[in-house]
Design a protein around this motif. Structure first.
Motif, short mmCIF file in Angstrom:
data_model
loop_
_atom_site.label_atom_id
_atom_site.label_comp_id
_atom_site.label_asym_id
_atom_site.label_seq_id
_atom_site.Cartn_x
_atom_site.Cartn_y
_atom_site.Cartn_z
N PRO A 149 -61.54 -103.06 -80.36
CA PRO A 149 -61.97 -103.84 -79.20
C PRO A 149 -60.84 -104.03 -78.20
O PRO A 149 -59.75 -104.46 -78.57
CB PRO A 149 -62.39 -105.18 -79.80
CG PRO A 149 -62.58 -104.93 -81.25
CD PRO A 149 -61.69 -103.77 -81.61
N GLY A 150 -61.08 -103.65 -76.96
CA GLY A 150 -60.09 -103.81 -75.92
C GLY A 150 -58.95 -102.80 -75.95
O GLY A 150 -58.05 -102.88 -75.13
N GLU A 151 -58.98 -101.88 -76.88
CA GLU A 151 -57.90 -100.89 -76.99
C GLU A 151 -58.12 -99.76 -75.98
O GLU A 151 -59.23 -99.29 -75.80
CB GLU A 151 -57.87 -100.32 -78.41
CG GLU A 151 -56.70 -99.43 -78.70
CD GLU A 151 -56.60 -99.08 -80.17
OE1 GLU A 151 -55.52 -98.66 -80.59
OE2 GLU A 151 -57.61 -99.21 -80.89
N GLU A 152 -57.06 -99.34 -75.33
CA GLU A 152 -57.15 -98.27 -74.34
C GLU A 152 -56.31 -97.07 -74.78
O GLU A 152 -55.19 -97.25 -75.25
CB GLU A 152 -56.64 -98.76 -72.99
CG GLU A 152 -56.74 -97.73 -71.90
CD GLU A 152 -56.24 -98.22 -70.56
OE1 GLU A 152 -55.95 -97.36 -69.71
OE2 GLU A 152 -56.13 -99.45 -70.35
N PHE A 153 -56.87 -95.89 -74.65
CA PHE A 153 -56.17 -94.65 -74.99
C PHE A 153 -55.91 -93.84 -73.73
O PHE A 153 -56.74 -93.83 -72.82
CB PHE A 153 -57.00 -93.81 -75.96
CG PHE A 153 -56.90 -94.27 -77.37
CD1 PHE A 153 -56.03 -93.67 -78.26
CD2 PHE A 153 -57.67 -95.32 -77.82
CE1 PHE A 153 -55.93 -94.11 -79.56
CE2 PHE A 153 -57.59 -95.77 -79.12
CZ PHE A 153 -56.70 -95.15 -79.99
N ARG A 154 -54.78 -93.15 -73.73
CA ARG A 154 -54.46 -92.23 -72.65
C ARG A 154 -53.91 -90.94 -73.26
O ARG A 154 -53.38 -90.94 -74.37
CB ARG A 154 -53.44 -92.83 -71.70
CG ARG A 154 -54.01 -94.04 -70.98
CD ARG A 154 -53.33 -94.28 -69.70
NE ARG A 154 -53.94 -95.43 -69.04
CZ ARG A 154 -53.38 -96.06 -68.04
NH1 ARG A 154 -52.22 -95.66 -67.56
NH2 ARG A 154 -53.99 -97.08 -67.47
N ASP A 155 -54.06 -89.86 -72.49
CA ASP A 155 -53.53 -88.58 -72.95
C ASP A 155 -52.01 -88.65 -73.06
O ASP A 155 -51.35 -89.27 -72.23
CB ASP A 155 -53.89 -87.47 -71.97
CG ASP A 155 -55.37 -87.17 -71.93
OD1 ASP A 155 -55.83 -86.69 -70.89
OD2 ASP A 155 -56.07 -87.40 -72.94
N VAL A 156 -51.48 -87.98 -74.07
CA VAL A 156 -50.03 -87.83 -74.18
C VAL A 156 -49.61 -86.85 -73.08
O VAL A 156 -50.20 -85.78 -72.95
CB VAL A 156 -49.64 -87.30 -75.57
CG1 VAL A 156 -48.20 -86.85 -75.61
CG2 VAL A 156 -49.91 -88.37 -76.64
N HIS A 203 -42.85 -95.18 -79.34
CA HIS A 203 -42.62 -96.05 -78.17
C HIS A 203 -42.48 -95.23 -76.89
O HIS A 203 -42.95 -95.64 -75.84
CB HIS A 203 -41.43 -96.99 -78.39
CG HIS A 203 -40.10 -96.34 -78.57
ND1 HIS A 203 -39.63 -95.95 -79.80
CD2 HIS A 203 -39.14 -96.01 -77.67
CE1 HIS A 203 -38.43 -95.43 -79.66
NE2 HIS A 203 -38.11 -95.45 -78.37
N THR A 204 -41.88 -94.05 -76.99
CA THR A 204 -41.75 -93.19 -75.81
C THR A 204 -43.10 -92.65 -75.38
O THR A 204 -43.42 -92.62 -74.18
CB THR A 204 -40.77 -92.03 -76.10
OG1 THR A 204 -39.49 -92.59 -76.43
CG2 THR A 204 -40.64 -91.11 -74.91
N LEU A 205 -43.93 -92.25 -76.34
CA LEU A 205 -45.27 -91.77 -76.00
C LEU A 205 -46.09 -92.85 -75.30
O LEU A 205 -46.77 -92.58 -74.31
CB LEU A 205 -46.00 -91.31 -77.27
CG LEU A 205 -45.47 -90.07 -77.97
CD1 LEU A 205 -46.24 -89.83 -79.27
CD2 LEU A 205 -45.54 -88.85 -77.06
#
Length: 136
Positions: A18-25, A75-77
């Protein structure tokens, strides 16, 4: 540079909290990273299990594409996916001092000197500064 947002509907529904957002590496790797520091592989349709670096501090994942393997710190990703590449001379700082807490809310870019100066041992409270006080 504008980080590209990944459509969450492309991810398995069981995976997104819930509320989690994903983005492309960044870099056309077939992976996605969340604002909570979780890395998802499109190859295996699974969450990667990070391991610690040689010093036992930072979490690392292996990214694979076209037979190439690239070790990247989580952390960098997270920062590159959500904030873009670091400004010149800056690096990722863990605000709470815990290098295993890779939530976006715990990360910021700072210059190298500032990052070294802000280093706090995990569990150590740096909000209280002691002073020389005369005994009673």
């Amino acid at each position: 540079y504008t980080p590209r947002k990944t459509m969450e509907s492309n991810l398995p529904s069981w995976f997104v909290g819930p509320g989690e957002e994903f983005r492309d590496v960044p870099g056309k790797w077939p992976y996605r990273v969340s604002d909570r520091g979780r890395v998802y592989s499109e190859h295996t349709d699974k969450v990667l299990t990070p391991y610690t670096d040689e010093q036992g501090e930072y979490l690392i994942v292996d990214l694979r594409k076209d037979g190439d393997r690239n070790q990247r710190s989580v952390h960098t990703l997270v920062m590159e996916a959500f904030e873009g590449p670091p400004p010149d001379g800056q690096q990722v700082h863990h605000i709470d001092g815990d290098p295993k807490n890779n939530a976006l809310s715990n990360l910021e870019y700072v210059d190298a000197d500032e990052n070294e100066g802000q280093a706090v041992e995990p569990g150590e409270d740096d909000s209280f500064v002691t002073a020389d006080v005369a005994p009673f």
